[in-house]
Design a protein around this motif. Structure first.
Motif, PDB file in Angstrom:
ATOM      1  N   GLU A  63       0.826  -1.213   0.000  1.00 28.37           N
ATOM      2  CA  GLU A  63       0.000   0.000   0.000  1.00 28.37           C
ATOM      3  C   GLU A  63       0.855   1.256   0.000  1.00 28.37           C
ATOM      4  O   GLU A  63       0.587   2.196  -0.744  1.00 28.37           O
ATOM      5  CB  GLU A  63      -0.919   0.020   1.223  1.00 28.37           C
ATOM      6  CG  GLU A  63      -2.182  -0.760   1.065  1.00 28.37           C
ATOM      7  CD  GLU A  63      -3.084  -0.590   2.286  1.00 28.37           C
ATOM      8  OE1 GLU A  63      -3.160   0.524   2.844  1.00 28.37           O
ATOM      9  OE2 GLU A  63      -3.710  -1.583   2.661  1.00 28.37           O
ATOM     10  N   ALA A  64       1.886   1.270   0.837  1.00 25.89           N
ATOM     11  CA  ALA A  64       2.760   2.443   0.921  1.00 25.89           C
ATOM     12  C   ALA A  64       3.480   2.675  -0.409  1.00 25.89           C
ATOM     13  O   ALA A  64       3.588   3.815  -0.870  1.00 25.89           O
ATOM     14  CB  ALA A  64       3.767   2.279   2.053  1.00 25.89           C
TER      15      ALA A  64
ATOM     16  N   GLU B 123       2.507   1.627  -3.406  1.00 26.42           N
ATOM     17  CA  GLU B 123       1.548   1.980  -4.450  1.00 26.42           C
ATOM     18  C   GLU B 123       1.060   3.421  -4.324  1.00 26.42           C
ATOM     19  O   GLU B 123       0.689   4.040  -5.315  1.00 26.42           O
ATOM     20  CB  GLU B 123       0.355   1.009  -4.439  1.00 26.42           C
ATOM     21  CG  GLU B 123       0.717  -0.351  -4.960  1.00 26.42           C
ATOM     22  CD  GLU B 123      -0.436  -1.340  -4.905  1.00 26.42           C
ATOM     23  OE1 GLU B 123      -0.374  -2.307  -5.674  1.00 26.42           O
ATOM     24  OE2 GLU B 123      -1.380  -1.166  -4.101  1.00 26.42           O
ATOM     25  N   SER B 124       1.050   3.944  -3.110  1.00 33.76           N
ATOM     26  CA  SER B 124       0.549   5.303  -2.923  1.00 33.76           C
ATOM     27  C   SER B 124       1.652   6.343  -2.997  1.00 33.76           C
ATOM     28  O   SER B 124       1.381   7.528  -2.922  1.00 33.76           O
ATOM     29  CB  SER B 124      -0.197   5.417  -1.600  1.00 33.76           C
ATOM     30  OG  SER B 124       0.699   5.220  -0.531  1.00 33.76           O
ATOM     31  N   SER B 125       2.911   5.915  -3.142  1.00 35.27           N
ATOM     32  CA  SER B 125       4.005   6.882  -3.222  1.00 35.27           C
ATOM     33  C   SER B 125       4.023   7.552  -4.582  1.00 35.27           C
ATOM     34  O   SER B 125       3.664   6.963  -5.591  1.00 35.27           O
ATOM     35  CB  SER B 125       5.347   6.206  -2.947  1.00 35.27           C
ATOM     36  OG  SER B 125       5.747   5.460  -4.071  1.00 35.27           O
ATOM     37  N   PRO B 126       4.428   8.818  -4.620  1.00 42.38           N
ATOM     38  CA  PRO B 126       4.483   9.544  -5.903  1.00 42.38           C
ATOM     39  C   PRO B 126       5.397   8.880  -6.921  1.00 42.38           C
ATOM     40  O   PRO B 126       5.138   8.957  -8.124  1.00 42.38           O
ATOM     41  CB  PRO B 126       5.016  10.922  -5.502  1.00 42.38           C
ATOM     42  CG  PRO B 126       4.741  11.044  -4.048  1.00 42.38           C
ATOM     43  CD  PRO B 126       4.766   9.652  -3.498  1.00 42.38           C
TER      44      PRO B 126
ATOM     45  N   THR C  14       5.750   5.725  -7.512  1.00 46.21           N
ATOM     46  CA  THR C  14       5.049   4.602  -8.128  1.00 46.21           C
ATOM     47  C   THR C  14       3.797   5.062  -8.839  1.00 46.21           C
ATOM     48  O   THR C  14       3.442   4.544  -9.885  1.00 46.21           O
ATOM     49  CB  THR C  14       4.671   3.557  -7.050  1.00 46.21           C
ATOM     50  OG1 THR C  14       5.832   3.230  -6.314  1.00 46.21           O
ATOM     51  CG2 THR C  14       4.112   2.317  -7.683  1.00 46.21           C
ATOM     52  N   ASN C  15       3.119   6.031  -8.261  1.00 43.49           N
ATOM     53  CA  ASN C  15       1.843   6.497  -8.806  1.00 43.49           C
ATOM     54  C   ASN C  15       1.889   8.014  -8.949  1.00 43.49           C
ATOM     55  O   ASN C  15       1.470   8.734  -8.040  1.00 43.49           O
ATOM     56  CB  ASN C  15       0.716   6.051  -7.866  1.00 43.49           C
ATOM     57  CG  ASN C  15      -0.644   6.248  -8.489  1.00 43.49           C
ATOM     58  OD1 ASN C  15      -0.773   6.904  -9.513  1.00 43.49           O
ATOM     59  ND2 ASN C  15      -1.652   5.689  -7.858  1.00 43.49           N
TER      60      ASN C  15
ATOM     61  N   ASP D 103       0.088  10.095 -10.320  1.00 41.45           N
ATOM     62  CA  ASP D 103      -1.201  10.792 -10.280  1.00 41.45           C
ATOM     63  C   ASP D 103      -1.583  11.239  -8.883  1.00 41.45           C
ATOM     64  O   ASP D 103      -2.558  11.944  -8.687  1.00 41.45           O
ATOM     65  CB  ASP D 103      -2.319   9.897 -10.842  1.00 41.45           C
ATOM     66  CG  ASP D 103      -2.120   9.583 -12.311  1.00 41.45           C
ATOM     67  OD1 ASP D 103      -1.460  10.413 -13.002  1.00 41.45           O
ATOM     68  OD2 ASP D 103      -2.596   8.532 -12.767  1.00 41.45           O
ATOM     69  N   ARG D 104      -0.849  10.789  -7.867  1.00 42.44           N
ATOM     70  CA  ARG D 104      -1.174  11.118  -6.475  1.00 42.44           C
ATOM     71  C   ARG D 104      -0.435  12.323  -6.024  1.00 42.44           C
ATOM     72  O   ARG D 104       0.585  12.688  -6.327  1.00 42.44           O
ATOM     73  CB  ARG D 104      -0.883   9.948  -5.556  1.00 42.44           C
ATOM     74  CG  ARG D 104      -1.862   8.843  -5.853  1.00 42.44           C
ATOM     75  CD  ARG D 104      -1.747   7.769  -4.811  1.00 42.44           C
ATOM     76  NE  ARG D 104      -2.755   6.783  -5.171  1.00 42.44           N
ATOM     77  CZ  ARG D 104      -3.577   6.256  -4.319  1.00 42.44           C
ATOM     78  NH1 ARG D 104      -3.537   6.570  -3.082  1.00 42.44           N
ATOM     79  NH2 ARG D 104      -4.456   5.375  -4.675  1.00 42.44           N
TER      80      ARG D 104
END
Length: 141
Positions: A129-130, A132-135, A137-138, A140-141
């Motif tokens: 989760e951490a 996947e939610s990091s800038p 890796t993603n 768009d966040r």
């Protein structure tokens, strides 16, 4: 995760440690160890690591041998947790670790131990989760 959140997790484990069997406590120590790299700011990680190390040392003094299945699951957990590479490669390693731990748990007849082994996957899922939610890796966040 901020240090206060980590410290609260540590305090819960410490408070419940006397009522846990050694395999459950070993799983909790591994879960806490997996949370250390997530502690922010990074300057607080050394204090978090110290707490986990102290708890681990107590466990080492009191711990009878664990089953072969639990030992194998802990090795898989450690390998997945320490995987190197890009975020995508690390996520793949973490998912593979979760799958392998699940397979190990399926070989255990005793329900309590099976649950203890499966509990090791929780910290791996949190790392996924951490990541996947990091800038990185993603974006768009």
């Amino acid at each position: 995760m901020d240090y206060r959140t980590f410290d609260a997790e540590y305090a819960q484990v410490l408070a419940a440690a006397r009522s846990m069997d050694s395999a459950t406590l070993a799983g909790e120590v591994e879960r806490l160890r997996a949370l250390v790299p997530l502690v922010e700011p990074r300057s607080d990680q050394s204090q978090a690591e110290l707490l986990v190390t102290q708890l681990s040392q107590v466990l080492d003094m009191e711990q009878p041998s664990v089953s072969g299945a639990m030992a194998a699951a802990v090795r898989v957990h450690r390998r997945a947790r320490n995987a190197q590479g890009s975020p995508t490669e690390r996520i793949a390693a973490l998912r593979a670790g979760i799958d392998e731990i699940g397979q190990i748990a399926d070989t255990v007849a005793e329900t309590t131990e099976q649950h203890q082994i499966l509990a090791l996957t929780e910290s791996l899922a949190m790392q996924i989760e951490a990541l996947e939610s990091s800038p990185a890796t993603n974006p768009d966040r």
